[in-house]
Design a protein around this motif. Structure first.
Motif, PDB file in Angstrom:
ATOM      1  N   GLY A 184      48.054  38.606  26.259  1.00 24.39           N
ATOM      2  CA  GLY A 184      48.439  37.671  27.108  1.00 24.39           C
ATOM      3  C   GLY A 184      47.677  36.665  27.800  1.00 24.39           C
ATOM      4  O   GLY A 184      46.529  36.264  26.918  1.00 24.39           O
ATOM      5  N   ARG A 185      48.084  36.119  28.830  1.00 27.32           N
ATOM      6  CA  ARG A 185      47.006  34.855  29.236  1.00 27.32           C
ATOM      7  C   ARG A 185      45.744  35.017  29.336  1.00 27.32           C
ATOM      8  O   ARG A 185      44.939  34.233  29.461  1.00 27.32           O
ATOM      9  CB  ARG A 185      47.872  34.032  30.414  1.00 27.32           C
ATOM     10  CG  ARG A 185      48.488  34.977  31.574  1.00 27.32           C
ATOM     11  CD  ARG A 185      48.693  34.498  32.696  1.00 27.32           C
ATOM     12  NE  ARG A 185      49.638  33.452  32.871  1.00 27.32           N
ATOM     13  CZ  ARG A 185      51.054  33.381  32.853  1.00 27.32           C
ATOM     14  NH1 ARG A 185      51.637  34.447  33.117  1.00 27.32           N
ATOM     15  NH2 ARG A 185      51.385  32.141  32.736  1.00 27.32           N
ATOM     16  N   ILE A 186      45.147  36.236  29.894  1.00 36.83           N
ATOM     17  CA  ILE A 186      43.968  36.520  30.142  1.00 36.83           C
ATOM     18  C   ILE A 186      43.072  36.654  28.736  1.00 36.83           C
ATOM     19  O   ILE A 186      41.803  36.068  28.567  1.00 36.83           O
ATOM     20  CB  ILE A 186      43.509  37.779  31.015  1.00 36.83           C
ATOM     21  CG1 ILE A 186      44.424  37.771  32.276  1.00 36.83           C
ATOM     22  CG2 ILE A 186      41.962  37.959  31.062  1.00 36.83           C
ATOM     23  CD1 ILE A 186      44.205  38.852  33.166  1.00 36.83           C
ATOM     24  N   PHE A 187      43.784  37.186  27.761  1.00 35.84           N
ATOM     25  CA  PHE A 187      43.012  37.283  26.495  1.00 35.84           C
ATOM     26  C   PHE A 187      42.103  36.322  26.058  1.00 35.84           C
ATOM     27  O   PHE A 187      40.872  36.410  25.768  1.00 35.84           O
ATOM     28  CB  PHE A 187      43.912  37.720  25.387  1.00 35.84           C
ATOM     29  CG  PHE A 187      43.430  38.181  24.149  1.00 35.84           C
ATOM     30  CD1 PHE A 187      42.723  39.485  24.005  1.00 35.84           C
ATOM     31  CD2 PHE A 187      43.242  37.558  22.930  1.00 35.84           C
ATOM     32  CE1 PHE A 187      42.012  39.886  22.764  1.00 35.84           C
ATOM     33  CE2 PHE A 187      42.557  37.903  21.824  1.00 35.84           C
ATOM     34  CZ  PHE A 187      42.118  39.057  21.795  1.00 35.84           C
ATOM     35  N   SER A 188      42.612  34.976  25.740  1.00 41.03           N
ATOM     36  CA  SER A 188      41.793  33.907  25.218  1.00 41.03           C
ATOM     37  C   SER A 188      40.505  33.586  26.072  1.00 41.03           C
ATOM     38  O   SER A 188      39.464  33.349  25.319  1.00 41.03           O
ATOM     39  CB  SER A 188      42.593  32.697  24.795  1.00 41.03           C
ATOM     40  OG  SER A 188      43.449  32.407  25.846  1.00 41.03           O
ATOM     41  N   GLU A 189      40.842  33.778  27.242  1.00 42.66           N
ATOM     42  CA  GLU A 189      39.368  33.134  28.315  1.00 42.66           C
ATOM     43  C   GLU A 189      38.626  34.416  28.259  1.00 42.66           C
ATOM     44  O   GLU A 189      37.198  34.233  28.207  1.00 42.66           O
ATOM     45  CB  GLU A 189      40.267  33.363  29.784  1.00 42.66           C
ATOM     46  CG  GLU A 189      40.542  31.587  29.950  1.00 42.66           C
ATOM     47  CD  GLU A 189      40.838  31.554  31.287  1.00 42.66           C
ATOM     48  OE1 GLU A 189      39.952  31.322  32.634  1.00 42.66           O
ATOM     49  OE2 GLU A 189      41.950  31.797  31.978  1.00 42.66           O
ATOM     50  N   ALA A 190      39.188  35.443  28.113  1.00 40.78           N
ATOM     51  CA  ALA A 190      38.302  36.916  28.056  1.00 40.78           C
ATOM     52  C   ALA A 190      37.299  36.713  26.598  1.00 40.78           C
ATOM     53  O   ALA A 190      36.087  36.971  26.657  1.00 40.78           O
ATOM     54  CB  ALA A 190      38.678  37.954  28.077  1.00 40.78           C
ATOM     55  N   THR A 196      40.956  36.756  40.538  1.00 42.30           N
ATOM     56  CA  THR A 196      40.171  36.620  39.268  1.00 42.30           C
ATOM     57  C   THR A 196      40.206  37.918  38.301  1.00 42.30           C
ATOM     58  O   THR A 196      40.691  38.853  38.866  1.00 42.30           O
ATOM     59  CB  THR A 196      38.733  35.942  39.660  1.00 42.30           C
ATOM     60  OG1 THR A 196      38.321  36.909  40.411  1.00 42.30           O
ATOM     61  CG2 THR A 196      38.681  34.788  39.982  1.00 42.30           C
ATOM     62  N   SER A 197      39.807  37.774  37.095  1.00 45.28           N
ATOM     63  CA  SER A 197      39.693  38.895  36.189  1.00 45.28           C
ATOM     64  C   SER A 197      38.390  39.719  36.477  1.00 45.28           C
ATOM     65  O   SER A 197      37.370  38.925  36.906  1.00 45.28           O
ATOM     66  CB  SER A 197      39.701  38.625  34.777  1.00 45.28           C
ATOM     67  OG  SER A 197      41.115  37.918  34.628  1.00 45.28           O
ATOM     68  N   ARG A 198      38.250  40.715  36.565  1.00 41.95           N
ATOM     69  CA  ARG A 198      37.112  41.939  36.820  1.00 41.95           C
ATOM     70  C   ARG A 198      36.973  42.731  35.508  1.00 41.95           C
ATOM     71  O   ARG A 198      37.715  43.090  34.731  1.00 41.95           O
ATOM     72  CB  ARG A 198      37.451  42.664  38.012  1.00 41.95           C
ATOM     73  CG  ARG A 198      38.149  42.140  39.288  1.00 41.95           C
ATOM     74  CD  ARG A 198      37.127  40.699  39.538  1.00 41.95           C
ATOM     75  NE  ARG A 198      37.680  40.075  40.589  1.00 41.95           N
ATOM     76  CZ  ARG A 198      37.608  40.000  42.010  1.00 41.95           C
ATOM     77  NH1 ARG A 198      36.748  40.957  42.517  1.00 41.95           N
ATOM     78  NH2 ARG A 198      38.200  39.057  42.537  1.00 41.95           N
ATOM     79  N   LEU A 199      35.467  42.730  35.412  1.00 39.79           N
ATOM     80  CA  LEU A 199      35.046  43.877  34.492  1.00 39.79           C
ATOM     81  C   LEU A 199      35.094  45.336  35.197  1.00 39.79           C
ATOM     82  O   LEU A 199      34.617  45.538  36.122  1.00 39.79           O
ATOM     83  CB  LEU A 199      33.762  43.470  33.750  1.00 39.79           C
ATOM     84  CG  LEU A 199      33.005  44.383  32.791  1.00 39.79           C
ATOM     85  CD1 LEU A 199      33.788  43.980  31.480  1.00 39.79           C
ATOM     86  CD2 LEU A 199      31.706  44.326  32.546  1.00 39.79           C
TER      87      LEU A 199
END
Ligand code: ATP
Ligand code: PRP
Length: 215
Positions: free
Chosen positions: A12-18, A179-182
């Motif tokens: 989804g939307r996070i994938f390409s940024e990741a 935001t996204s986290r590791l």
């Protein structure tokens, strides 16, 4: 030879940024990443295997240890408290969680209804505010609920604000920046400390450089 790392990626939307962040950090990911429908992608040159999960499920794979690390939105981590380490703020997929509703409306005094995809976050938030609400769990199109009379308020993600605006809704309260986290499985962190430390270091450096660019 270092053991292979399994990374749970949100589709989804996070994938390409990741993927972009990993590439900027020096990981050579094949073009296949941008168009494949495969759910497991192995990159032998980097000794990494990627699994592609629904964003809400990333924590499940990491908590059970079938993925060593994962990338998940803070919203997901807030909703499903998992036994994982949150080691790095990747500063991608920025948005926030908010309370919204129709303008000039008060919450119904008796059992106000709140529709959301985040029942735990929402009930904790209103409990802390000392307000008793009825939570209505929806899976998407949350903005529909107040328009059609299902709920007085919604708790949902706001990014550009366009969905609220186009549906005539307004934001009342800001709950949390997202935001996204590791995230890392605690056992993996002990057993595979070297490759995980390397991943964290490389990503942290890219995140830091990105910050300078936007300053
Ligand atoms: N505008 C936005 N709306 C929703 N999520 C966003 C937004 N911007 C960033 N995010 C982040 O992306 C994640 C959700 O990604 P996505 O919308 O692909 O998944 P999803 O809503 O679970 O997917 P689906 O619609 O297939 O159920 C959230 O957990 C959040 O961290
Ligand atoms: O502020 P905006 O930029 O308009 O973004 C926010 C909207 O995007 C998300 O929905 P999504 O597109 O994931 O669809 P969904 O309602 O099916 O979850 C979120 O739930 C909001 O509805």
């Amino acid at each position: 030879m270092m053991s292979m790392l399994t990374i749970a990626m949100p589709k989804g939307r996070i994938f390409s940024e990741a993927v972009e962040l990993l590439r900027k950090s020096g990981y050579k990911l094949p073009d296949e990443f941008d168009e494949s429908r495969k759910l497991i992608l192995t990159v032998p040159e980097e000794n990494i295997r990627f699994i592609l999960a629904k964003p809400m499920d990333v924590g499940t794979y990491v908590e059970h240890g079938v993925a060593d690390v994962g990338i998940a939105g803070k919203d997901v981590m807030m909703e499903e408290e998992r036994d994982v380490f949150e080691v790095l703020d990747l500063k991608i997929s920025k948005c926030h969680l908010a309370v919204a509703g129709l303008p000039d409306t008060k919450m119904n005094d008796i059992a106000p209804k709140v529709a959301t995809k985040y029942p735990n976050v929402a009930s904790k938030y209103f409990r802390e505010q000392g307000e008793q609400v009825e939570i209505i769990h929806l899976n998407g199109s949350i903005e529909l609920a107040p328009l059609i009379g299902l709920a007085d308020r919604i708790v949902d993600i706001v990014s550009t604000g366009r969905t609220l605006k186009e549906n005539g809704l307004v934001e009342f309260e800001h709950i949390a920046d997202i935001t996204s986290r590791l995230i890392v499985n605690p056992v993996s962190y002990r057993m595979k400390d070297k490759p995980i430390d390397m991943l964290v270091e490389r990503l942290a450096k890219t995140v830091e450089e990105g910050k300078e660019d936007s300053d």
